[in-house]
Design a protein around this motif. Structure first.
Motif, PDB file in Angstrom:
ATOM      1  N   PHE A 154      15.885  40.782  52.897  1.00  0.00           N
ATOM      2  CA  PHE A 154      17.163  41.461  52.696  1.00  0.00           C
ATOM      3  C   PHE A 154      17.603  41.393  51.236  1.00  0.00           C
ATOM      4  O   PHE A 154      18.195  42.341  50.716  1.00  0.00           O
ATOM      5  CB  PHE A 154      18.232  40.843  53.599  1.00  0.00           C
ATOM      6  N   ASP A 155      17.318  40.263  50.576  1.00  0.00           N
ATOM      7  CA  ASP A 155      17.770  40.051  49.197  1.00  0.00           C
ATOM      8  C   ASP A 155      17.260  41.109  48.229  1.00  0.00           C
ATOM      9  O   ASP A 155      17.899  41.368  47.206  1.00  0.00           O
ATOM     10  CB  ASP A 155      17.304  38.678  48.695  1.00  0.00           C
ATOM     11  N   LYS A 193      14.248  41.221  61.798  1.00  0.00           N
ATOM     12  CA  LYS A 193      15.179  41.831  60.847  1.00  0.00           C
ATOM     13  C   LYS A 193      14.856  41.264  59.471  1.00  0.00           C
ATOM     14  O   LYS A 193      14.172  40.229  59.356  1.00  0.00           O
ATOM     15  CB  LYS A 193      16.629  41.550  61.240  1.00  0.00           C
ATOM     16  N   PRO A 194      15.314  41.906  58.397  1.00  0.00           N
ATOM     17  CA  PRO A 194      14.911  41.468  57.048  1.00  0.00           C
ATOM     18  C   PRO A 194      15.365  40.059  56.710  1.00  0.00           C
ATOM     19  O   PRO A 194      14.710  39.377  55.927  1.00  0.00           O
ATOM     20  CB  PRO A 194      15.547  42.510  56.118  1.00  0.00           C
ATOM     21  N   GLU A 195      16.463  39.581  57.313  1.00  0.00           N
ATOM     22  CA  GLU A 195      16.922  38.225  57.044  1.00  0.00           C
ATOM     23  C   GLU A 195      15.935  37.171  57.529  1.00  0.00           C
ATOM     24  O   GLU A 195      15.947  36.032  57.045  1.00  0.00           O
ATOM     25  CB  GLU A 195      18.279  37.971  57.705  1.00  0.00           C
ATOM     26  N   CYS A 262      14.568  50.835  57.302  1.00  0.00           N
ATOM     27  CA  CYS A 262      15.502  50.173  56.381  1.00  0.00           C
ATOM     28  C   CYS A 262      14.840  49.863  55.044  1.00  0.00           C
ATOM     29  O   CYS A 262      15.466  50.031  53.982  1.00  0.00           O
ATOM     30  CB  CYS A 262      16.026  48.886  57.003  1.00  0.00           C
ATOM     31  N   LEU A 393      22.572  49.418  54.456  1.00  0.00           N
ATOM     32  CA  LEU A 393      22.013  48.170  54.940  1.00  0.00           C
ATOM     33  C   LEU A 393      22.964  47.022  54.624  1.00  0.00           C
ATOM     34  O   LEU A 393      23.507  46.936  53.531  1.00  0.00           O
ATOM     35  CB  LEU A 393      20.659  47.925  54.266  1.00  0.00           C
ATOM     36  N   ARG A 395      23.852  42.651  55.690  1.00  0.00           N
ATOM     37  CA  ARG A 395      23.381  41.430  56.322  1.00  0.00           C
ATOM     38  C   ARG A 395      24.197  41.147  57.578  1.00  0.00           C
ATOM     39  O   ARG A 395      25.384  41.446  57.632  1.00  0.00           O
ATOM     40  CB  ARG A 395      23.506  40.264  55.343  1.00  0.00           C
TER      41      ARG A 395
END
Length: 433
Positions: A154-155, A193-195, A262, A393, A395
């Protein structure tokens, strides 16, 4: 520090798994002691702990004991479940990530399930490794895992822009292998998920899947508690709260497809895979019509026909029609984003054809402001909406501190950011326990 004896797993655990989890607290690097040199937890991938695994006897450490053995560097993350701290072993200097799970939010059984599952999957090079560090403090259960120095996926995803295609393809391949490995063991991650994708470099040449608190076996019946996020499959969104639903690998496939979208766009394709969501309903109607070439949903026009075929298979509304995650590997050799379709002139030309309640290009901001804000302006929005923008997008936010995390449950609520005078939507993972 007292020696509490060897930790034992329940007799129902398969022998090969029992051998990998029964760790002596004596000597350096043992999980039971909570000290020594943290080493990678070796485990046999031939089996995984059973769902009804009973509690191990975990060594207790005071806050002073933890501080004596580990130097706190900084906090890596925080949520309803607890926190993750970056620490360094004071004797050996090894940097590790300590995951503190608040006892009031999680049952011991759930904590040990996550620890043992992560350990049994750690032999995959694409799954985060758990370390021989396992203890409890007065208010938390704690285990150690390898430190990913570049944060999480996510970053690095620019909102409303997305990552370069080559980076996305590297992520697709590594995550696909991680999920395929889990699925071969009849395990479903349920929180893709990206996290939960950790990075060892900023170019995504080495990434690993993490956070197995919601992982369950294929065929396990779980109850739906509350809430959805864009990664939640439509059959889960529709599930009866009382009856729940059966866990299937197709849920991970859906989340994987949304994650690829995403990464490529920096947007969510929809807020929730439900008919009430205009963007999802537009995509569903396009699929139901047979995905006609030349007529694309408003958020999908930037993709090549090859990419659209891939998404059609990953995001099939019927779970039984979805492909396996490894089936996307054949699409990696193709271009996924069409440069022609990204051009403003192409989008404007397509926007002229909108009618009957669909916004035209005149609804959007000027091209100069579009470039300055780095937004993907779409030519139209679904019928019945008023200049609806794609969801950028963001978090997941856990805004309900009182929601229990037993069986990894979390809740979606609307809360107020204490540092801002505005409402924020908490988009926590679909809650199933």
């Amino acid at each position: 520090m007292q020696d509490h004896g060897e930790r034992q797993v329940a007799s129902s655990v398969p022998q090969n798994v029992k051998a990998s989890l029964s760790l002596s607290p004596s000597g350096p690097g043992r999980a039971g002691s909570g000290g020594g040199s943290p080493t990678s937890k070796t485990s046999c991938c031939g089996g995984v702990p059973v769902e009804d695994m009973q509690a191990l006897a975990i060594t207790s450490l005071s806050a002073a004991d933890v501080a004596k053995q580990y130097e706190h560097i900084r906090e890596l993350g925080k949520g309803t479940y607890g926190k993750v701290d970056l620490v360094a072993h004071r004797t050996h200097g090894t940097k590790i990530a300590l995951k503190f799970v608040t006892k009031s939010k999680t049952k011991l059984k759930s904590f040990l399930r996550e620890y043992s599952l992560t350990g049994s999957l750690s032999c995959s090079p694409f799954i985060i490794k758990v370390l021989d560090v396992l203890f409890e403090t007065e208010d938390s259960y704690v285990f150690g895992q390898e430190y990913a120095p570049s944060g999480d996926l996510f970053d690095i995803i620019p909102p409303q822009v997305g990552l370069p295609e080559e980076m996305v393809k590297r992520c697709m391949q590594q995550l696909g292998l991680a999920l395929d490995f889990m699925h071969s063991k009849n395990l479903v991650h349920r929180d893709v998920k990206p996290e939960n994708v950790l990075l060892f470099d900023r170019e995504c040449r080495r990434i690993k899947l993490a956070d197995f608190g919601m992982t369950r076996r294929v065929g396990c019946r779980v109850k739906r508690v509350s809430g959805t996020i864009p990664y939640t499959a439509p059959e889960v969104c529709r599930a009866n709260r009382a009856e729940g639903f059966l866990v299937t690998t197709s849920m991970d496939v859906w989340a994987f497809g949304v994650l690829v979208f995403c990464m490529l766009t920096g947007n969510f394709p929809w807020e929730a895979a439900m008919q009430a969501d205009a963007f999802y309903e537009e995509f569903r109607r396009w699929q139901k019509a047979g995905c006609p070439v030349g007529t694309y949903p408003s958020q999908w026009r930037r993709f090549t026909d090859d990419a659209l075929r891939m998404f059609q298979r990953l995001l099939a509304a019927e779970p039984e029609k979805r492909c396996g995650v490894k089936d996307v590997f054949c699409f990696i050799k193709y271009e996924l984003v069409s440069e022609l379709r990204r051009r403003a002139s192409y989008r404007a030309k397509r926007g002229e054809r909108s009618s009957s309640g669909v916004c035209t290009g005149s609804c959007t901001s000027s091209s100069s402001s579009t470039r300055s804000s780095l937004r993907h302006q779409e030519p139209s929005t679904p019928p019945g909406t008023s200049c609806l923008r794609p969801a950028p997008l963001k978090r997941s936010v856990l805004s309900d501190p009182l929601s229990p995390r037993d069986e990894s449950g979390q809740h979606q609520t609307v809360g107020r950011d204490k540092n801002k005078s505005q409402m924020v939507m908490a988009t926590a993972i679909e809650i199933c326990v």
